[in-house]
Design a protein around this motif. Structure first.
Motif, PDB file in Angstrom:
ATOM      1  N   LEU A 194      10.203   9.551  11.953  1.00  0.00           N
ATOM      2  CA  LEU A 194      11.552   9.408  11.410  1.00  0.00           C
ATOM      3  C   LEU A 194      11.537   9.406   9.889  1.00  0.00           C
ATOM      4  CD1 LEU A 194      12.946   6.683  13.857  1.00  0.00           C
ATOM      5  CD2 LEU A 194      13.389   9.134  13.895  1.00  0.00           C
ATOM      6  N   VAL A 195      10.537   8.768   9.303  1.00  0.00           N
ATOM      7  CA  VAL A 195      10.418   8.752   7.833  1.00  0.00           C
ATOM      8  C   VAL A 195      10.170  10.161   7.314  1.00  0.00           C
ATOM      9  CG1 VAL A 195       8.975   7.973   5.919  1.00  0.00           C
ATOM     10  CG2 VAL A 195       9.691   6.363   7.688  1.00  0.00           C
ATOM     11  N   HIS A 196       9.355  10.948   8.023  1.00  0.00           N
ATOM     12  CA  HIS A 196       9.090  12.322   7.601  1.00  0.00           C
ATOM     13  C   HIS A 196      10.368  13.170   7.655  1.00  0.00           C
ATOM     14  CE1 HIS A 196       6.837  16.016   6.933  1.00  0.00           C
ATOM     15  NE2 HIS A 196       7.387  16.536   8.030  1.00  0.00           N
ATOM     16  N   ILE A 197      11.233  12.884   8.610  1.00  0.00           N
ATOM     17  CA  ILE A 197      12.481  13.649   8.734  1.00  0.00           C
ATOM     18  C   ILE A 197      13.500  13.231   7.684  1.00  0.00           C
ATOM     19  CG2 ILE A 197      14.466  14.099  10.241  1.00  0.00           C
ATOM     20  CD1 ILE A 197      12.569  13.849  12.626  1.00  0.00           C
ATOM     21  N   LEU A 198      13.671  11.909   7.475  1.00  0.00           N
ATOM     22  CA  LEU A 198      14.754  11.399   6.643  1.00  0.00           C
ATOM     23  C   LEU A 198      14.360  11.187   5.180  1.00  0.00           C
ATOM     24  CD1 LEU A 198      16.211   8.760   9.136  1.00  0.00           C
ATOM     25  CD2 LEU A 198      17.129  11.020   8.632  1.00  0.00           C
ATOM     26  N   GLN A 199      13.060  10.926   4.929  1.00  0.00           N
ATOM     27  CA  GLN A 199      12.571  10.633   3.576  1.00  0.00           C
ATOM     28  C   GLN A 199      13.348   9.477   2.926  1.00  0.00           C
ATOM     29  OE1 GLN A 199       9.876  12.237   2.070  1.00  0.00           O
ATOM     30  NE2 GLN A 199       9.626  13.228   4.070  1.00  0.00           N
ATOM     31  N   PRO A 200      13.443   8.318   3.591  1.00  0.00           N
ATOM     32  CA  PRO A 200      14.173   7.185   2.999  1.00  0.00           C
ATOM     33  C   PRO A 200      13.338   6.488   1.928  1.00  0.00           C
ATOM     34  CG  PRO A 200      13.212   6.515   5.066  1.00  0.00           C
ATOM     35  CD  PRO A 200      12.874   7.982   4.909  1.00  0.00           C
ATOM     36  N   GLU A 201      14.024   5.698   1.124  1.00  0.00           N
ATOM     37  CA  GLU A 201      13.325   4.939   0.083  1.00  0.00           C
ATOM     38  C   GLU A 201      12.649   3.707   0.669  1.00  0.00           C
ATOM     39  OE1 GLU A 201      16.110   4.022  -2.956  1.00  0.00           O
ATOM     40  OE2 GLU A 201      16.640   6.117  -3.353  1.00  0.00           O
ATOM     41  N   GLN A 202      13.228   3.119   1.712  1.00  0.00           N
ATOM     42  CA  GLN A 202      12.635   1.932   2.323  1.00  0.00           C
ATOM     43  C   GLN A 202      12.874   1.938   3.817  1.00  0.00           C
ATOM     44  OE1 GLN A 202      14.410  -1.762   1.069  1.00  0.00           O
ATOM     45  NE2 GLN A 202      16.503  -0.991   1.192  1.00  0.00           N
ATOM     46  N   VAL A 203      11.947   1.268   4.541  1.00  0.00           N
ATOM     47  CA  VAL A 203      12.041   1.136   5.987  1.00  0.00           C
ATOM     48  C   VAL A 203      12.032  -0.349   6.315  1.00  0.00           C
ATOM     49  CG1 VAL A 203      10.978   1.644   8.210  1.00  0.00           C
ATOM     50  CG2 VAL A 203      10.896   3.339   6.370  1.00  0.00           C
ATOM     51  N   LEU A 204      13.063  -0.810   7.035  1.00  0.00           N
ATOM     52  CA  LEU A 204      13.182  -2.206   7.419  1.00  0.00           C
ATOM     53  C   LEU A 204      13.101  -2.313   8.928  1.00  0.00           C
ATOM     54  CD1 LEU A 204      16.174  -3.264   5.112  1.00  0.00           C
ATOM     55  CD2 LEU A 204      13.729  -3.311   4.594  1.00  0.00           C
ATOM     56  N   ILE A 205      12.053  -3.046   9.423  1.00  0.00           N
ATOM     57  CA  ILE A 205      11.891  -3.291  10.860  1.00  0.00           C
ATOM     58  C   ILE A 205      12.365  -4.709  11.110  1.00  0.00           C
ATOM     59  CG2 ILE A 205      10.304  -3.278  12.806  1.00  0.00           C
ATOM     60  CD1 ILE A 205       8.446  -1.513  11.146  1.00  0.00           C
ATOM     61  N   CYS A 206      13.363  -4.867  11.950  1.00  0.00           N
ATOM     62  CA  CYS A 206      14.036  -6.157  12.092  1.00  0.00           C
ATOM     63  C   CYS A 206      13.812  -6.726  13.483  1.00  0.00           C
ATOM     64  CB  CYS A 206      15.519  -6.007  11.829  1.00  0.00           C
ATOM     65  SG  CYS A 206      15.877  -5.120  10.301  1.00  0.00           S
ATOM     66  N   VAL A 207      13.435  -7.999  13.531  1.00  0.00           N
ATOM     67  CA  VAL A 207      13.221  -8.700  14.792  1.00  0.00           C
ATOM     68  C   VAL A 207      13.813 -10.097  14.644  1.00  0.00           C
ATOM     69  CG1 VAL A 207      11.522  -9.378  16.541  1.00  0.00           C
ATOM     70  CG2 VAL A 207      11.068  -7.418  15.058  1.00  0.00           C
ATOM     71  N   GLU A 208      14.387 -10.633  15.738  1.00  0.00           N
ATOM     72  CA  GLU A 208      14.894 -12.000  15.703  1.00  0.00           C
ATOM     73  C   GLU A 208      13.725 -12.992  15.584  1.00  0.00           C
ATOM     74  OE1 GLU A 208      19.037 -12.726  17.898  1.00  0.00           O
ATOM     75  OE2 GLU A 208      17.490 -11.922  19.227  1.00  0.00           O
ATOM     76  N   ASP A 209      13.991 -14.106  14.906  1.00  0.00           N
ATOM     77  CA  ASP A 209      12.913 -15.065  14.644  1.00  0.00           C
ATOM     78  C   ASP A 209      12.492 -15.865  15.866  1.00  0.00           C
ATOM     79  OD1 ASP A 209      15.096 -16.673  14.963  1.00  0.00           O
ATOM     80  OD2 ASP A 209      15.178 -17.381  12.884  1.00  0.00           O
ATOM     81  N   ASP A 210      13.142 -15.597  17.024  1.00  0.00           N
ATOM     82  CA  ASP A 210      12.707 -16.284  18.251  1.00  0.00           C
ATOM     83  C   ASP A 210      11.754 -15.424  19.074  1.00  0.00           C
ATOM     84  OD1 ASP A 210      14.448 -14.373  19.108  1.00  0.00           O
ATOM     85  OD2 ASP A 210      15.540 -15.664  20.522  1.00  0.00           O
TER      86      ASP A 210
END
Length: 764
Positions: A194-210
Motif C-alpha cells: 500500500l505504501v508503494h502504491i500511495l507513497q504517503p508521508e507517514q503510516v499509522l497502525i492503530c490498535v486499541e489499548d486493550d
C-alpha cells in the motif's frame, strides 16, 4: 507508542465480550458441499457472472467480472461444478433473496493457475491496482467498499497519511485481533504494498489499548520500518473511520466529504492482508476470518472460512445448540442485523456471527415515548441530534433530515444503546436514508427521462424542418420547370434552327429564302410546343399550340405562294405533302389525347365520380376518332383523274393571279411610282378577268361553303376539369408525403373550389 492522541465527542463503553472467542487459535472451517456466492458482496455495482450452469471451475478461478469501476470480481472458493445461477438466500435483514452463483464442491481443492508478483517494487501503481481489482478485494472491516477504487485516489488528493485500522471496537468481534496476533508479518507485507502504491508521508497502525497481544506481535513484525504503531483508548465507536482519523490527527472529515479531502486514507488490517495475498501470492479473496461467538455455541472461536459457506454449517462446527439460540446476528451486537435463516451464505463483509441466548441478549422492551432526556445527543460520535432526526424521520421530513446531516450518521447504535425509552433510533435512520435514496433515484430517472423526451422532440422537430425544406425545394424546382416549359422555343435553340434553315435554303432569291426560314422556324416552334403539350397538358400550352399552328400554316401558305410565283409549274408532290402534314397533325393530336386520357385516369383514381366517368368517355371517344383519322390518312390515296384542259387553264389563271398580286405588293413595298403601280394594277385586273373566264369554261361546279362550328367541350369547362384533376392529384401527393396540416387544409379547400366550379359553370 507515546504520540499524542485526541478524542472524539460522545461514545460509550459497553462490555467487550471478546475473551470467549480468543482462547484458541484461528481454526480452518471444514469444506462445505455447496457454496452460495452472491454477486453483490460489496458496495457499488454487482459483479457479472462469466460462467454457465454445468461448467466445471477451479479454486481461485474468476466466475464473475466487476460490473463497473465501483465493483469487484468474484472467484470460486473451491473446485467444483456450477449448478445454478439465480436468486438465492442472502444475509440481509429483509430476508429477500439475491442473484448468486451456486457451486457444488468436488472435494479435490484443485487450484487454477496463479500469477504471483514476488517483487512488487518493480511494478507501477496502476498495475498493482489492477491486480487488487482482479483479486476481488473489498473492505473487510464491514463497509465492503472496493479496495482498488478506494486506493485509486485522484491526482489532486495529496494522501500524506495512511491509517491501518486495527481498532476492533464493537463487542464480541475479535477477528482482527486474532489476525494481528497470528499474521502480523503478512499484515506488514500488505502495508508495504500500500505504501508503494500511495507513497504517503507517514503510516499509522492503530490498535486499541486493550489488545496487548496484538500490539506485541505488530511491534515485532514492524522492526525497523518507519511505521508508527499507535495504541488508542478503548471506546466505542473508535474504530469508525471518521472517529479514528479525529483521534489520530485531531482533524474532522468535513460533512459530506471523504478522508482524502484532508489527506488521509484508512484501510482495515484484514484488507491489508488480502492485498498481500493477491500481489505476492496471486491468491484472490476467497476466504476470510470470521468470529463465531455467543452463549448458544459450545466452542466460540475464530475460523478462516470460504466465502459462500452456509452460516449454519459454520455454527454447527462451533457447536451450535439450536435449542438455546434466540436469534442469529450477522455482525456485532450494536451494528449487526438479525438473520431470518441459517441457510444464508458467508460473504466478504461477514466479520462475525453472533448466536446469543435469550438471557445473554434479551429482546429490547417495547419502545416508549421520547422523554427528551438528551442522552442520545451526549453519546453521538458525529455530534448530531438523534432526537430531532427521530422526529423528522417519523414525519418523513426529508428537507429537515438533510439540514440536520442525517447522512453523517454512521449507524453505530450508541444512541439506541443509552435510550431509556428503548426507541430503535438506528432503524428509523436506516429507513429514512433508504427512502431518501429511493426518492433521489426516482428523481434521477425522471430527469433522465425528461432529457431523453426533450432530445427526442428536438430530433423530431429538426427532422420535420428538414423534410419541410426538402418539400419547399422540390416545389420551387417544379415551379421553375413549369416556367421553363411555358417557353415554346429557347433562344439558343431557335438560333440554331434558324441557321440550319438558312443553310438549307442556299442561294435562293432573298424573298423566297426569307419565307422558307420563317416557315421552318414556325414549324420547329410548333413541334416543340406540341411535344411539351403531350407531356404537360395545360390550358396555357393548348392556346399557345393553337397560335403556333396558325402561324405555321400562314407561313406555309406564304411560302407556297412565293414558290408558285417563282416556279409556275405545278408540284406533283403537293398532294402527298399535304397528306403528310395532315397525318403528322393527326398523330400529334392522338398522342396528346391519349396523354390527357392517361393523366385523367390516374388523377381520378379507381372510383371516379359520374361526372369524371363522363369526362373519361369523351376523352376515349376523341382518342378513337383521332385513331380512325390517322388510319384514313395512312391509306394509299386513290389515283387522281387526269386534269381536263379547262382545269389546266383554271389552275394557270390562279397561279398568274397570285404572281400579279405578289408583283404589286412588292412594288408597293419598294415605293414604285404611280405609273408603274397603275400598270401593275391593270395587269392584276386582267388576271382576275382571265381567272373568271377560266372558271366559267372549266366545267367545275362552284364550291358550296358550309360553316361548321365543332364545340365538344367549351374552354371554360375544359379548364375547370383540368384544375379539378390537378387539385385532386396535389392533395394525394401531400397526404403521401405527410405534409403539415396547414398545407393539407389548403389543398382540400382548392379541391372543393374546383369541384364547385365544375358543377356550376359560369353562364354564357
Amino acid at each position: 507508542m507515546n504520540a499524542q492522541v485526541w478524542d472524539f465527542p460522545g461514545g460509550i463503553h459497553p462490555p467487550t465480550n471478546k475473551r470467549q472467542s480468543t482462547g484458541s487459535p484461528i481454526a480452518a472451517a471444514p469444506l462445505p458441499k455447496r457454496l452460495i456466492l452472491p454477486l453483490a458482496q460489496h458496495a457499488g455495482s454487482p459483479a457479472i457472472a462469466c460462467v454457465e450452469v454445468g461448467e466445471h471451475v477451479l479454486k481461485g478461478q474468476m466466475i464473475a467480472t466487476p460490473g463497473s469501476a465501483i465493483s469487484t470480481a468474484l472467484h470460486a472458493p473451491t473446485s467444483g461444478t456450477v449448478v445454478a445461477i439465480g436468486e438465492q438466500p442472502f444475509p440481509h435483514a429483509s430476508g429477500l433473496p439475491a442473484p448468486a452463483i451456486v457451486i457444488d464442491s468436488d472435494g479435490r481443492e484443485e487450484w487454477a493457475p496463479l500469477q504471483p508478483c514476488e517483487d512488487f517494487r518493480n511494478e507501477n501503481a496502476p498495475a498493482l491496482l489492477e491486480r487488487i481489482r482482479q483479486a476481488g478485494i473489498a473492505g473487510l472491516g464491514g463497509a465492503g467498499f472496493p479496495t482498488a477504487a478506494k486506493l485509486a485516489a485522484r491526482a489532486q488528493d495529496d494522501i500524506h497519511t495512511l491509517i491501518v485500522n486495527g481498532v476492533e471496537c464493537e463487542p464480541y468481534i475479535s477477528a482482527d485481533d486474532m489476525l494481528m496476533r497470528e499474521r502480523a508479518a503478512e499484515l506488514v507485507q500488505g502495508i508495504e504494498i500500500l505504501v508503494h502504491i500511495l507513497q504517503p508521508e507517514q503510516v499509522l497502525i492503530c490498535v486499541e489499548d486493550d489488545k496487548p497481544e496484538a500490539i506485541a506481535a505488530l511491534q515485532a513484525a514492524i522492526g525497523e520500518r518507519p511505521f508508527q504503531l499507535r495504541a488508542v483508548p478503548t471506546k466505542y465507536p473508535s474504530g469508525g473511520e471518521r472517529q479514528l482519523i479525529q483521534i489520530l490527527t485531531g482533524r474532522e472529515v468535513p460533512s459530506g466529504g471523504l478522508p482524502a479531502d484532508i489527506g488521509t486514507l484508512c484501510v482495515n488490517v484484514g484488507t491489508a492482508v488480502a492485498v498481500a495475498d493477491a500481489v505476492l501470492r496471486g491468491r484472490p479473496l476467497i476466504s476470510r476470518i470470521t468470529t463465531l461467538t455467543g452463549a448458544a455455541l459450545a466452542r466460540p472461536m475464530n475460523v478462516e472460512a470460504l466465502i459462500g459457506t452456509p452460516v449454519g454449517e459454520l455454527l454447527d462446527f462451533a457447536g451450535l445448540d439450536r435449542g438455546k439460540l434466540d436469534r442469529l446476528i450477522f455482525g456485532g451486537s450494536l451494528m449487526g442485523i438479525a438473520l431470518p435463516s441459517l441457510d444464508v451464505p458467508l460473504i466478504k463483509t461477514g466479520n462475525c456471527l453472533l448466536a446469543p441466548t435469550r438471557d445473554e441478549l434479551p429482546a429490547p422492551p417495547p419502545a416508549m415515548p421520547c422523554i427528551r432526556c438528551g442522552d442520545c445527543a451526549l453519546v453521538c460520535p458525529a455530534s448530531l441530534l438523534p432526537q430531532q432526526l427521530h422526529f423528522f424521520a417519523l414525519g418523513n421530513d426529508h428537507e429537515q433530515l438533510h439540514a440536520h446531516n442525517l447522512f453523517d450518521c454512521i449507524e453505530c447504535g450508541a444512541c439506541a444503546y443509552v435510550c431509556p425509552s428503548s426507541i430503535p433510533l438506528v432503524q428509523y435512520y436506516r429507513a429514512a436514508k433508504a427512502d431518501i435514496r429511493e426518492l433521489q433515484l426516482k428523481q434521477q430517472k425522471a430527469e433522465h427521462s425528461r432529457l431523453r423526451f426533450e432530445q427526442r422532440q428536438d430530433r423530431l422537430r429538426r427532422e420535420e424542418e428538414r423534410k419541410a425544406a426538402e418539400r419547399l425545394a422540390r416545389q420551387e424546382k417544379a415551379a421553375r420547370a413549369r416556367e421553363t416549359q411555358d417557353t415554346a422555343v429557347e433562344p439558343a435553340q431557335s438560333i440554331i434552327e434558324r441557321v440550319k434553315a438558312e443553310k438549307a435554303v442556299g442561294n435562293a432569291p432573298d424573298d423566297l429564302k426569307r419565307l422558307k426560314i420563317e416557315a421552318s422556324m414556325a414549324q420547329v416552334a410548333l413541334k416543340k410546343a406540341e411535344k411539351q403539350l403531350a407531356t404537360h397538358d395545360t390550358p396555357e400550352l393548348q392556346a399557345q399550340v393553337a397560335d403556333l399552328r396558325a402561324a405555321a400554316e400562314a407561313a406555309k401558305a406564304a411560302l407556297a405562294a412565293a414558290e408558285a410565283t417563282s416556279a409556275p409549274a405545278p408540284a406533283p408532290a403537293a398532294v402527298p405533302v399535304a397528306n403528310d402534314a395532315a397525318l403528322k397533325k393527326a398523330k400529334i393530336d392522338g398522342a396528346m389525347a391519349r396523354a390527357q386520357l392517361k393523366k385523367s385516369e390516374k388523377a381520378f383514381g379507381e372510383n371516379p365520380t359520374e361526372e369524371q366517368q363522363a369526362t373519361l368517355q369523351q376523352l376515349r371517344a376523341e382518342v378513337d376518332r383521332l385513331d380512325r383519322l390517322q388510319a384514313e390518312l395512312q391509306a394509299p390515296p386513290p389515283a387522281a383523274p387526269a386534269p381536263s384542259d379547262g382545269e389546266k387553264a383554271l389552275k394557270a389563271a390562279k397561279i398568274a393571279l397570285a404572281g400579279k398580286r405578289a408583283e404589286l405588293k412588292k412594288a408597293q413595298q419598294a415605293g414604285a411610282d404611280e405609273a408603274t403601280l397603275a400598270h401593275l394594277r391593270q395587269e392584276l385586273a386582267d388576271a382576275e378577268q382571265t381567272l373568271h373566264a377560266a372558271e366559267d369554261t372549266s366545267g367545275k361546279p362552284a364550291p358550296d361553303l358550309v360553316r361548321i362550328e365543332k364545340r365538344p367541350v367549351d374552354a371554360a369547362t375544359r379548364a375547370a376539369k383540368t384544375e379539378l384533376a390537378y387539385a385532386r392529384a396535389d392533395l394525394k401527393k401531400l397526404e403521401r408525403e405527410g405534409a403539415p396540416q396547414e398545407q393539407l387544409d389548403s389543398a382540400r379547400a382548392r379541391l372543393e373550389a374546383a369541384e364547385r366550379a365544375l358543377a356550376n359553370p359560369p353562364a354564357e
